[in-house]
Write a protein that holds these residues in place. Structure first.
Motif: not given
Length: 320
Positions: A281-294
């Motif tokens: 999503p563009k307008n909803r930042p990923l959580s730290s956990a989701a960002d690290k998993f990507t």
């Protein structure tokens, strides 16, 4: 409750009233709340003015509840308890969500890619729980847009302006047929023209696989106008198992790993690839956990591609 009353009330005033009522004195309550007696007296005075009735009976030696104060006290205590419970519950939920990642994926990704990736990532981040929800391409995008998933893995469905599409993997379209079919036994590479005049099972028009072949020049008529049209891989497998029909699917969607009687063979002239992307999503930042998993997934393409022979699954940035 009147809006004006609600705006003027504060939790500090509720705590002050409850503390004075339970301590039976202003001095004891002031000590318990760590404030001065004049400040406490002013808070109680303002509280009674807002409520509109006297709640405490004061003498030079003691403080007691009025009849209305006795009626009001359990309600005030419940309000404070409810607020504290709501705060604790919200904090607990936030803590759980901080270490929970929900991914919406195509069924082929759910079966072929995510299980091993989740096992590998869990060894690195054991406190993070990965929750997987499979859906079709349109459904994956909808889950990300609605916030039901942190991010998704799918081929681009609508190029929605509210989503970012980050290249991930590309898997090659190939023949699906029975192991005893003449094309399965052929030693030379297969081309799309080898499918000419065969009985073909196509996926329904509203599927990502069907969109891969739509409008592509040079494909046999049987592919563009199939004898059978199905919505699910299970139906496709059933038809192929029962006769001489063949089909074509992306490598990751090929059912040969589930049914040893079927084979997958890559097709060329032309080579067609399904482009899989991380949908964020563009307008909803990923959580730290989701960002690290990507980030972890993007670094796994070598391990993923090695699971599939003849380079039928590649990094999305690889054109060779």
């Amino acid at each position: 409750m009147d809006n004006k009353i609600a705006r003027n009330l504060s939790l500090k005033q509720f705590r002050a009233f409850v503390s004075v009522a339970n301590c039976g004195s202003f001095s004891g309550a002031a000590q318990e709340l760590a404030i001065s007696q004049p400040a406490l007296s002013l808070s109680i005075q303002q509280f009674e003015e807002i409520v509109g009735v006297p709640l405490l009976s004061r003498t030079t030696r003691s403080v007691s509840l009025t009849p209305l104060g006795q009626e009001f006290l359990p309600r005030a205590e419940k309000i404070l308890a409810d607020v504290e419970s709501a705060i604790l519950s919200t904090r607990t939920s936030a803590e759980k969500q901080k270490n929970r990642v929900t991914v919406a994926v195509l069924p082929s990704i759910a079966i072929r890619i995510l299980p091993q990736a989740i096992r590998s990532y869990s060894a690195l981040a054991p406190n993070v729980k990965i929750h997987m929800q499979d859906d079709n391409g349109r459904g994956v995008e909808a889950q990300v847009l609605n916030g039901d998933a942190d991010f998704g893995i799918s081929n681009s469905w609508s190029d929605n302006t509210e989503l970012n599409y980050q290249p991930f993997l590309r898997d090659q379209m190939g023949l699906i047929c029975r192991g005893d079919h003449k094309l399965a036994r052929r030693k030379s590479p297969l081309t799309w023209s080898d499918l000419t005049d065969l009985s073909f099972v196509g996926m329904a028009p509203d599927t990502g696989t069907s969109r891969l072949t739509k409008g592509v020049e040079g494909l046999p008529t049987c592919v563009l106008s199939p004898d059978f049209t199905v919505l699910t891989i299970a139906a496709l497998v059933g038809i192929i198992e029962g006769g001489e029909a063949v089909s074509a699917l992306p490598a990751l969607a090929a059912p040969d790993y589930l049914n040893p009687s079927l084979v997958y063979r890559s097709l060329s002239e032309p080579e067609l690839y399904r482009e899989l992307q991380l949908i964020i999503p563009k307008n909803r930042p990923l959580s730290s956990a989701a960002d690290k998993f990507t980030e972890f997934l993007l670094g796994q393409y070598h391990e993923i591609s090695s699971m599939f022979p003849n380079h039928t699954v590649k990094s999305a940035t690889s054109l060779s």
